[in-house]
Enzyme design. Structure first.
Site, PDB file in Angstrom:
ATOM      1  N   GLY A 231       0.322  -1.112  -0.188  1.00 14.57           N
ATOM      2  CA  GLY A 231       0.408  -0.006  -0.195  1.00 14.57           C
ATOM      3  C   GLY A 231       1.104   1.474   0.025  1.00 14.57           C
ATOM      4  O   GLY A 231       1.844   1.205   0.212  1.00 14.57           O
TER       5      GLY A 231
ATOM      6  N   GLN B 211       3.326   9.925   1.586  1.00 14.89           N
ATOM      7  CA  GLN B 211       4.007   9.478   1.350  1.00 14.89           C
ATOM      8  C   GLN B 211       5.540   9.080   0.308  1.00 14.89           C
ATOM      9  O   GLN B 211       6.455   8.969   0.246  1.00 14.89           O
ATOM     10  CB  GLN B 211       4.251   7.756   0.729  1.00 14.89           C
ATOM     11  CG  GLN B 211       3.420   6.960   2.485  1.00 14.89           C
ATOM     12  CD  GLN B 211       3.779   5.606   2.499  1.00 14.89           C
ATOM     13  OE1 GLN B 211       2.846   4.620   2.067  1.00 14.89           O
ATOM     14  NE2 GLN B 211       4.184   4.963   2.998  1.00 14.89           N
TER      15      GLN B 211
ATOM     16  N   CYS C 250       6.113  -0.278   7.747  1.00 16.37           N
ATOM     17  CA  CYS C 250       6.591   0.519   6.458  1.00 16.37           C
ATOM     18  C   CYS C 250       7.004   1.257   5.356  1.00 16.37           C
ATOM     19  O   CYS C 250       8.362   1.728   5.806  1.00 16.37           O
ATOM     20  CB  CYS C 250       5.144   1.976   7.217  1.00 16.37           C
ATOM     21  SG  CYS C 250       4.642   3.524   6.389  1.00 16.37           S
ATOM     22  N   LEU C 251       6.567   1.570   4.601  1.00 15.87           N
ATOM     23  CA  LEU C 251       8.269   2.446   3.261  1.00 15.87           C
ATOM     24  C   LEU C 251       8.441   3.309   3.757  1.00 15.87           C
ATOM     25  O   LEU C 251       9.965   3.926   3.769  1.00 15.87           O
ATOM     26  CB  LEU C 251       7.056   2.222   2.311  1.00 15.87           C
ATOM     27  CG  LEU C 251       6.994   1.100   1.470  1.00 15.87           C
ATOM     28  CD1 LEU C 251       6.173   1.452   0.034  1.00 15.87           C
ATOM     29  CD2 LEU C 251       8.205   0.442   1.199  1.00 15.87           C
TER      30      LEU C 251
ATOM     31  N   HIS D  74      -4.236   1.252   8.218  1.00 11.74           N
ATOM     32  CA  HIS D  74      -3.861   1.190   8.080  1.00 11.74           C
ATOM     33  C   HIS D  74      -3.091   2.665   7.191  1.00 11.74           C
ATOM     34  O   HIS D  74      -2.086   3.387   7.264  1.00 11.74           O
ATOM     35  CB  HIS D  74      -1.901   0.674   7.538  1.00 11.74           C
ATOM     36  CG  HIS D  74      -0.592   0.584   7.720  1.00 11.74           C
ATOM     37  ND1 HIS D  74       0.896   0.267   8.638  1.00 11.74           N
ATOM     38  CD2 HIS D  74       0.111   1.588   6.731  1.00 11.74           C
ATOM     39  CE1 HIS D  74       1.557   1.066   8.268  1.00 11.74           C
ATOM     40  NE2 HIS D  74       1.475   2.191   7.578  1.00 11.74           N
ATOM     41  N   GLU D  75      -3.394   2.760   5.671  1.00 14.45           N
ATOM     42  CA  GLU D  75      -3.161   3.406   4.511  1.00 14.45           C
ATOM     43  C   GLU D  75      -3.908   4.568   5.152  1.00 14.45           C
ATOM     44  O   GLU D  75      -3.405   6.147   5.078  1.00 14.45           O
ATOM     45  CB  GLU D  75      -3.465   3.156   3.227  1.00 14.45           C
ATOM     46  CG  GLU D  75      -2.543   2.383   2.979  1.00 14.45           C
ATOM     47  CD  GLU D  75      -1.116   1.913   2.981  1.00 14.45           C
ATOM     48  OE1 GLU D  75      -0.168   3.456   2.716  1.00 14.45           O
ATOM     49  OE2 GLU D  75      -0.315   1.281   2.411  1.00 14.45           O
TER      50      GLU D  75
ATOM     51  N   HIS E 218      -2.162   7.290   6.697  1.00 14.22           N
ATOM     52  CA  HIS E 218      -1.531   8.368   6.342  1.00 14.22           C
ATOM     53  C   HIS E 218      -2.252   9.345   6.344  1.00 14.22           C
ATOM     54  O   HIS E 218      -1.764  10.332   6.157  1.00 14.22           O
ATOM     55  CB  HIS E 218      -0.441   7.592   5.168  1.00 14.22           C
ATOM     56  CG  HIS E 218       0.138   6.780   5.983  1.00 14.22           C
ATOM     57  ND1 HIS E 218       1.641   7.217   6.296  1.00 14.22           N
ATOM     58  CD2 HIS E 218       0.864   5.351   5.412  1.00 14.22           C
ATOM     59  CE1 HIS E 218       2.430   6.350   6.324  1.00 14.22           C
ATOM     60  NE2 HIS E 218       1.474   5.575   6.329  1.00 14.22           N
TER      61      HIS E 218
END
Ligand code: NI
Length: 183
Positions: A46, A51, A98-99, A140-141, A144
């Site tokens: 995701g 991000q 997480c990226l 999670h997304e 963000h």
């Protein structure tokens, strides 16, 4: 399609709330394509607009590679202006990463089901319930888009365990297999 550099921990954009988009312009379409390209390039399941340095209320995901064999698969999905209408079911702890926080993982408890209202890749309104792994990625997304990171859910003790890693990421010295925005 360009691969966009990923913004990492402690960049203020990760803490800002996003703004809903009014309509699906060619610019937004091409931005969404870039988001997918960027997500696949970094082996992410995701990716949320902040991000990659944008304040649009958009995230993309493709959680299929991580789905259990008995779980439904969805393919690539776009969530525009999402709202979580309801969270349901038992809270389940599971490892997340997480990226934007490379190589840090920890357990986060989240409800197993969510009801989400959003616009899809064609800008059609959807109301859909998700559960299992997909519901976790969505939560999670979605976080963000609200300026929330998974590490915010950790205890002070667990956060301290990651202190060195977070410092290294913040200083821009962490090696990643994908491009990140320079500090
Ligand atoms: Ni993330």
């Amino acid at each position: 399609m360009p691969i966009l550099p990923i913004v990492t921990y402690n960049d203020p954009i990760l803490r800002q709330k996003t703004t809903p988009i009014e309509d699906l312009t060619p610019e937004i379409q091409s931005f969404i394509n870039d988001m997918f390209e960027t997500m696949y390039n970094s082996d992410g399941v995701g990716l949320a607009a902040p991000q990659v340095g944008s304040n649009h209320s958009i995230f993309v995901m493709d959680a299929d590679p991580m789905a259990d064999e008995d779980e439904e698969t969805f393919g690539p999905m776009v969530f525009i202006n999402p709202e979580i209408i309801e969270k349901k079911g038992e809270k389940i702890p599971m490892d997340e990463g997480c990226l934007s926080i490379p190589q840090v993982t920890d357990k986060v408890s989240r409800p197993e089901k969510v009801l989400v209202k959003y616009r899809d890749g064609e800008f059609n309104e959807q109301n859909r319930e998700f559960d299992g792994w997909v519901a976790r990625v969505i939560q999670h997304e979605f976080d963000h888009l609200e300026g929330v990171l998974f590490i915010d859910y950790l205890s002070a003790f667990r956060r301290r365990m990651h202190k060195k890693d977070l410092k290294e990421i913040d200083s821009g010295n962490r090696e990643t297999s994908y491009p990140v925005k320079p500090k």
